[in-house]
Design a protein around this motif. Structure first.
Motif, PDB file in Angstrom:
ATOM      1  N   VAL A   1       1.345  -0.893   0.608  1.00  0.00           N
ATOM      2  CA  VAL A   1      -0.135  -0.036   0.125  1.00  0.00           C
ATOM      3  C   VAL A   1       1.225   0.834  -0.014  1.00  0.00           C
ATOM      4  O   VAL A   1       0.263   1.650  -0.756  1.00  0.00           O
ATOM      5  CB  VAL A   1      -1.038  -0.659   0.940  1.00  0.00           C
ATOM      6  CG1 VAL A   1      -1.743   0.970   1.573  1.00  0.00           C
ATOM      7  CG2 VAL A   1      -1.885  -0.931   1.207  1.00  0.00           C
ATOM      8  N   PHE A   2       2.118   1.496   0.892  1.00  0.00           N
ATOM      9  CA  PHE A   2       2.682   2.865   0.288  1.00  0.00           C
ATOM     10  C   PHE A   2       3.473   2.479  -0.639  1.00  0.00           C
ATOM     11  O   PHE A   2       3.703   3.843  -1.194  1.00  0.00           O
ATOM     12  CB  PHE A   2       4.505   1.978   1.856  1.00  0.00           C
ATOM     13  CG  PHE A   2       4.916   3.365   1.958  1.00  0.00           C
ATOM     14  CD1 PHE A   2       4.696   4.186   2.511  1.00  0.00           C
ATOM     15  CD2 PHE A   2       6.264   3.104   1.928  1.00  0.00           C
ATOM     16  CE1 PHE A   2       5.655   5.253   3.140  1.00  0.00           C
ATOM     17  CE2 PHE A   2       7.197   4.215   1.759  1.00  0.00           C
ATOM     18  CZ  PHE A   2       7.382   5.354   2.099  1.00  0.00           C
ATOM     19  N   THR A   3       4.094   1.607  -1.532  1.00  0.00           N
ATOM     20  CA  THR A   3       4.602   1.996  -2.353  1.00  0.00           C
ATOM     21  C   THR A   3       3.809   2.098  -3.395  1.00  0.00           C
ATOM     22  O   THR A   3       3.988   3.187  -4.451  1.00  0.00           O
ATOM     23  CB  THR A   3       5.627   0.780  -3.205  1.00  0.00           C
ATOM     24  OG1 THR A   3       4.387  -0.767  -3.050  1.00  0.00           O
ATOM     25  CG2 THR A   3       6.568   0.556  -2.205  1.00  0.00           C
ATOM     26  N   GLY A   4       2.376   1.359  -3.311  1.00  0.00           N
ATOM     27  CA  GLY A   4       1.471   2.486  -4.674  1.00  0.00           C
ATOM     28  C   GLY A   4       0.954   3.506  -4.460  1.00  0.00           C
ATOM     29  O   GLY A   4       0.808   4.151  -4.555  1.00  0.00           O
ATOM     30  N   GLY A   5       1.096   3.766  -3.066  1.00  0.00           N
ATOM     31  CA  GLY A   5       0.363   5.277  -2.388  1.00  0.00           C
ATOM     32  C   GLY A   5       2.049   6.390  -3.068  1.00  0.00           C
ATOM     33  O   GLY A   5       1.946   7.346  -3.203  1.00  0.00           O
ATOM     34  N   ILE A   6       3.569   6.388  -3.094  1.00  0.00           N
ATOM     35  CA  ILE A   6       4.343   6.782  -3.329  1.00  0.00           C
ATOM     36  C   ILE A   6       4.386   6.820  -4.570  1.00  0.00           C
ATOM     37  O   ILE A   6       4.210   7.886  -5.221  1.00  0.00           O
ATOM     38  CB  ILE A   6       5.824   5.747  -3.476  1.00  0.00           C
ATOM     39  CG1 ILE A   6       5.708   5.567  -1.342  1.00  0.00           C
ATOM     40  CG2 ILE A   6       6.641   6.590  -3.702  1.00  0.00           C
ATOM     41  CD1 ILE A   6       5.742   7.449  -0.718  1.00  0.00           C
ATOM     42  N   GLY A   7       3.250   5.947  -5.870  1.00  0.00           N
ATOM     43  CA  GLY A   7       3.331   6.244  -6.897  1.00  0.00           C
ATOM     44  C   GLY A   7       1.871   6.992  -7.224  1.00  0.00           C
ATOM     45  O   GLY A   7       2.441   7.398  -8.445  1.00  0.00           O
ATOM     46  N   SER A   8       1.685   6.913  -6.482  1.00  0.00           N
ATOM     47  CA  SER A   8       0.544   8.067  -6.802  1.00  0.00           C
ATOM     48  C   SER A   8       0.434   9.118  -6.966  1.00  0.00           C
ATOM     49  O   SER A   8       0.943  10.342  -6.802  1.00  0.00           O
ATOM     50  CB  SER A   8      -0.895   7.636  -5.904  1.00  0.00           C
ATOM     51  OG  SER A   8      -1.538   6.404  -6.320  1.00  0.00           O
ATOM     52  N   LEU A   9       1.456   9.695  -5.133  1.00  0.00           N
ATOM     53  CA  LEU A   9       2.290  10.770  -5.006  1.00  0.00           C
ATOM     54  C   LEU A   9       2.775  11.679  -5.810  1.00  0.00           C
ATOM     55  O   LEU A   9       3.145  12.611  -6.510  1.00  0.00           O
ATOM     56  CB  LEU A   9       2.838  11.109  -3.598  1.00  0.00           C
ATOM     57  CG  LEU A   9       3.148  12.006  -3.605  1.00  0.00           C
ATOM     58  CD1 LEU A   9       2.135  13.026  -3.017  1.00  0.00           C
ATOM     59  CD2 LEU A   9       4.412  11.854  -1.290  1.00  0.00           C
TER      60      LEU A   9
ATOM     61  N   VAL B   1       6.578   6.023 -11.695  1.00  0.00           N
ATOM     62  CA  VAL B   1       7.666   4.772 -12.824  1.00  0.00           C
ATOM     63  C   VAL B   1       6.978   3.653 -11.948  1.00  0.00           C
ATOM     64  O   VAL B   1       7.718   2.242 -12.061  1.00  0.00           O
ATOM     65  CB  VAL B   1       8.698   4.655 -12.202  1.00  0.00           C
ATOM     66  CG1 VAL B   1       9.564   6.367 -13.107  1.00  0.00           C
ATOM     67  CG2 VAL B   1       9.853   5.134 -10.874  1.00  0.00           C
ATOM     68  N   GLY B   2       6.247   4.325 -10.798  1.00  0.00           N
ATOM     69  CA  GLY B   2       5.746   2.662  -9.600  1.00  0.00           C
ATOM     70  C   GLY B   2       4.447   2.109  -9.806  1.00  0.00           C
ATOM     71  O   GLY B   2       3.954   2.333 -11.728  1.00  0.00           O
ATOM     72  N   PHE B   3       3.569   2.328  -9.435  1.00  0.00           N
ATOM     73  CA  PHE B   3       2.167   1.544  -9.434  1.00  0.00           C
ATOM     74  C   PHE B   3       0.965   2.423  -8.529  1.00  0.00           C
ATOM     75  O   PHE B   3       1.455   2.609  -8.234  1.00  0.00           O
ATOM     76  CB  PHE B   3       1.723  -0.181  -9.325  1.00  0.00           C
ATOM     77  CG  PHE B   3       2.529  -0.784  -8.115  1.00  0.00           C
ATOM     78  CD1 PHE B   3       1.954  -0.061  -6.993  1.00  0.00           C
ATOM     79  CD2 PHE B   3       3.679  -1.498  -8.103  1.00  0.00           C
ATOM     80  CE1 PHE B   3       2.282  -1.099  -5.668  1.00  0.00           C
ATOM     81  CE2 PHE B   3       3.999  -1.808  -7.033  1.00  0.00           C
ATOM     82  CZ  PHE B   3       2.999  -1.764  -5.802  1.00  0.00           C
ATOM     83  N   SER B   4      -0.031   2.455  -9.288  1.00  0.00           N
ATOM     84  CA  SER B   4      -1.125   3.138  -8.455  1.00  0.00           C
ATOM     85  C   SER B   4      -1.259   2.531  -7.335  1.00  0.00           C
ATOM     86  O   SER B   4      -1.079   1.621  -6.914  1.00  0.00           O
ATOM     87  CB  SER B   4      -2.852   3.399  -9.286  1.00  0.00           C
ATOM     88  OG  SER B   4      -2.560   2.324  -9.433  1.00  0.00           O
ATOM     89  N   LEU B   5      -2.667   3.341  -6.557  1.00  0.00           N
ATOM     90  CA  LEU B   5      -2.841   3.422  -5.010  1.00  0.00           C
ATOM     91  C   LEU B   5      -3.545   2.091  -5.006  1.00  0.00           C
ATOM     92  O   LEU B   5      -3.689   1.108  -4.270  1.00  0.00           O
ATOM     93  CB  LEU B   5      -3.259   3.963  -4.044  1.00  0.00           C
ATOM     94  CG  LEU B   5      -3.922   4.274  -3.214  1.00  0.00           C
ATOM     95  CD1 LEU B   5      -2.505   3.365  -2.500  1.00  0.00           C
ATOM     96  CD2 LEU B   5      -4.674   5.573  -2.042  1.00  0.00           C
ATOM     97  N   LYS B   6      -4.181   2.345  -5.823  1.00  0.00           N
ATOM     98  CA  LYS B   6      -5.573   0.735  -6.457  1.00  0.00           C
ATOM     99  C   LYS B   6      -4.889  -0.392  -6.529  1.00  0.00           C
ATOM    100  O   LYS B   6      -5.101  -1.563  -6.388  1.00  0.00           O
ATOM    101  CB  LYS B   6      -6.603   1.240  -7.247  1.00  0.00           C
ATOM    102  CG  LYS B   6      -7.675   0.767  -7.680  1.00  0.00           C
ATOM    103  CD  LYS B   6      -8.825   1.308  -8.634  1.00  0.00           C
ATOM    104  CE  LYS B   6      -9.722   0.260  -9.057  1.00  0.00           C
ATOM    105  NZ  LYS B   6     -10.331   0.335 -10.215  1.00  0.00           N
ATOM    106  N   THR B   7      -3.686  -0.330  -7.204  1.00  0.00           N
ATOM    107  CA  THR B   7      -2.851  -1.064  -7.487  1.00  0.00           C
ATOM    108  C   THR B   7      -2.530  -1.976  -6.080  1.00  0.00           C
ATOM    109  O   THR B   7      -2.369  -2.922  -5.956  1.00  0.00           O
ATOM    110  CB  THR B   7      -1.587  -1.493  -8.406  1.00  0.00           C
ATOM    111  OG1 THR B   7      -2.621  -0.988 -10.047  1.00  0.00           O
ATOM    112  CG2 THR B   7      -0.983  -2.318  -9.242  1.00  0.00           C
ATOM    113  N   GLY B   8      -1.539  -0.725  -5.688  1.00  0.00           N
ATOM    114  CA  GLY B   8      -0.952  -1.375  -4.255  1.00  0.00           C
ATOM    115  C   GLY B   8      -1.895  -2.125  -3.353  1.00  0.00           C
ATOM    116  O   GLY B   8      -1.965  -2.942  -2.746  1.00  0.00           O
TER     117      GLY B   8
END
Length: 129
Positions: free
Chosen positions: A28-36, A45-52
């Motif tokens: 969830v944290f990495t998805g939040g970072i991707g969204s931010l 470069v990451g994935f979205s919060l929903k995907t996380g």
């Protein structure tokens, strides 16, 4: 898995449960970072919060099922309180502070000792270690 002692099964069960919580939180944290990053820069470069969140749910379910398999296979439950108390003591202080950690660890060891004593008193002279 039948040749493994109950203490090891309990440790592995709690280990997989802790891994489930940590890895789900990390997803969830990495998805939040991707969204931010995508909201600030425009390209992530990451994935979205929903995907996380979906990944976190999947990881948690998978690892919690492995932990449940280990817990179900335990025959002697006297290991549980001590191991749970130890795991609770090393987890971050989510509730009050270090006082509850000490209480949980001491209570877990005391309950495990009592269960082991009662098992030995019933006539079973061997404890699974």
């Amino acid at each position: 898995m039948d040749k493994m002692s109950d203490g090891r099964k309990s440790c592995f069960g709690f280990g997989f449960l802790i891994m489930a919580l940590v890895l789900a939180g990390f997803s969830v944290f990495t998805g939040g970072i991707g969204s931010l990053v995508s909201s600030m820069v425009g390209e992530s470069v990451g994935f979205s919060l929903k995907t996380g969140i979906y990944l976190a749910i999947g990881v948690f379910i998978l690892l919690a099922m492995v932990a449940l398999i280990f817990f179900i296979s335990v025959r002697d439950w006297s290991w549980f309180p001590a191991i749970f108390g130890g795991v609770y003591a090393i987890m971050p202080d989510l509730v009050f502070g270090p006082e509850d950690d000490v209480l949980a660890l001491v209570a877990g060891v005391a309950i495990s000792g009592l269960l082991a004593y009662l098992k030995e008193k019933r006539g079973s002279k061997t404890l699974d270690v």
